[in-house]
Design an enzyme around this catalytic site. Structure first.
Site, mmCIF file in Angstrom:
data_model
loop_
_atom_site.group_PDB
_atom_site.id
_atom_site.type_symbol
_atom_site.label_atom_id
_atom_site.label_comp_id
_atom_site.label_asym_id
_atom_site.label_seq_id
_atom_site.Cartn_x
_atom_site.Cartn_y
_atom_site.Cartn_z
ATOM 1 N N MET A 1 0.843 -1.188 0.000
ATOM 2 C CA MET A 1 0.000 0.000 0.000
ATOM 3 C C MET A 1 0.877 1.236 0.000
ATOM 4 S SD MET A 1 -3.105 -0.147 -0.330
ATOM 5 C CE MET A 1 -4.409 1.008 -0.508
ATOM 6 N N CYS A 2 0.330 2.364 -0.385
ATOM 7 C CA CYS A 2 1.096 3.605 -0.487
ATOM 8 C C CYS A 2 0.182 4.779 -0.166
ATOM 9 C CB CYS A 2 1.674 3.778 -1.892
ATOM 10 S SG CYS A 2 2.635 2.373 -2.491
ATOM 11 N N ARG A 3 0.752 5.948 -0.172
ATOM 12 C CA ARG A 3 0.018 7.209 -0.147
ATOM 13 C C ARG A 3 0.588 8.077 -1.256
ATOM 14 N NH1 ARG A 3 -4.438 6.588 2.923
ATOM 15 N NH2 ARG A 3 -4.216 4.795 1.531
ATOM 16 N N ASN A 115 -1.583 3.588 -5.852
ATOM 17 C CA ASN A 115 -1.834 3.346 -4.438
ATOM 18 C C ASN A 115 -2.734 2.115 -4.353
ATOM 19 O OD1 ASN A 115 -2.670 3.395 -1.748
ATOM 20 N ND2 ASN A 115 -4.140 5.038 -2.101
#
Length: 247
Positions: A1-3, A115
């Site tokens: 996961m990312c932002r 994302n």
């Protein structure tokens, strides 16, 4: 996961968009508030930005946490731009760990970030990978799900397909091939195109700027984008278009 985060607007510094806002992208690298999958985004980061008069963006990417890179603090303080895309990374299991896997990816005027994740990576995404010619698969920038999605999107953009149509088609193909979360973010320095598909997305509009981000900072008023939505935004206007459900 990312932002991730994209900005279009009046000239500003990388620092004022990425680092300074309380609860903004910089802080989300170690303390995201709305991230449901993963707890920190410490597997790398990147920023891409546009200089006046040059349609091809510059990038700064590292395979370390954004807070651990003292050089970025100096770069961000003095670098000015009217458009940028930035991301902090939480790597999908089994993907590359180098800075070549850190968003933003780039080609020509485009900057791209993903994302989310392809849940079936890597063994269960053969049908999706088969949409690319073997030579393009061999040229993937890194061995990760985001690079595959970028290659699929870049192929459509290079063929002249409008960004919104291309992004919607890639999300549909990914959703047909595997479960996952497909929040994509793209800019050419003039327009932001994004999807909310499986994770949060927010927009902040001011008289002289627009931001699209995985989660809001504590500065200003943000509007949440409904899930299964395509966003196209310029400094002048934001448009939302429904994406088809998985079924």
């Amino acid at each position: 996961m990312c932002r991730h985060l994209a900005y279009l607007g009046a000239e500003t510094t990388l620092r004022d968009v990425v680092v300074v806002p309380p609860q903004g992208l910089y802080e989300q690298s170690w303390q995201p508030r709305m991230q449901k999958y993963g707890t920190v985004n410490a597997d790398g980061f990147g920023v891409g930005w546009y200089a006046d008069g040059d349609p091809q963006p510059a990038r700064y990417r590292r395979a370390v946490p954004i807070w651990a890179d003292a050089s970025f603090a100096d770069v961000a303080r003095v670098t000015r731009t009217r458009a940028l895309l930035a991301a902090v990374r939480s790597a999908t299991e089994g993907t590359s760990q180098g800075e070549d896997a850190a968003a933003p990816y780039a080609d020509g005027p485009w900057l791209f970030s993903h994302n989310g994740r392809l849940d079936a990576w890597p063994d269960g995404v053969g049908a999706l990978a088969a949409l690319l010619p073997p030579a393009e698969l061999l040229r993937l920038e890194s061995r990760c799900d985001s690079a595959l999605l970028w290659a699929l999107l870049r192929r459509r953009l290079t063929a002249g397909e409008p960004a919104g149509d291309a992004m919607a088609a890639v999300v549909a193909a990914a959703a047909a091939a595997t479960e996952g979360r497909f929040n994509l973010l793209l800019t050419d320095g003039r327009t932001i195109t994004a999807t909310a598909f499986g994770d949060t997305l927010f927009i902040r509009e001011t008289p002289d700027s627009v931001r699209v981000a995985s989660e809001p900072d504590a500065d200003g008023v943000w509007t949440e984008v409904p899930d299964r939505t395509l966003v196209t935004a310029t400094r002048e206007a934001v448009h939302l278009h429904p994406l088809p459900d998985r079924s």
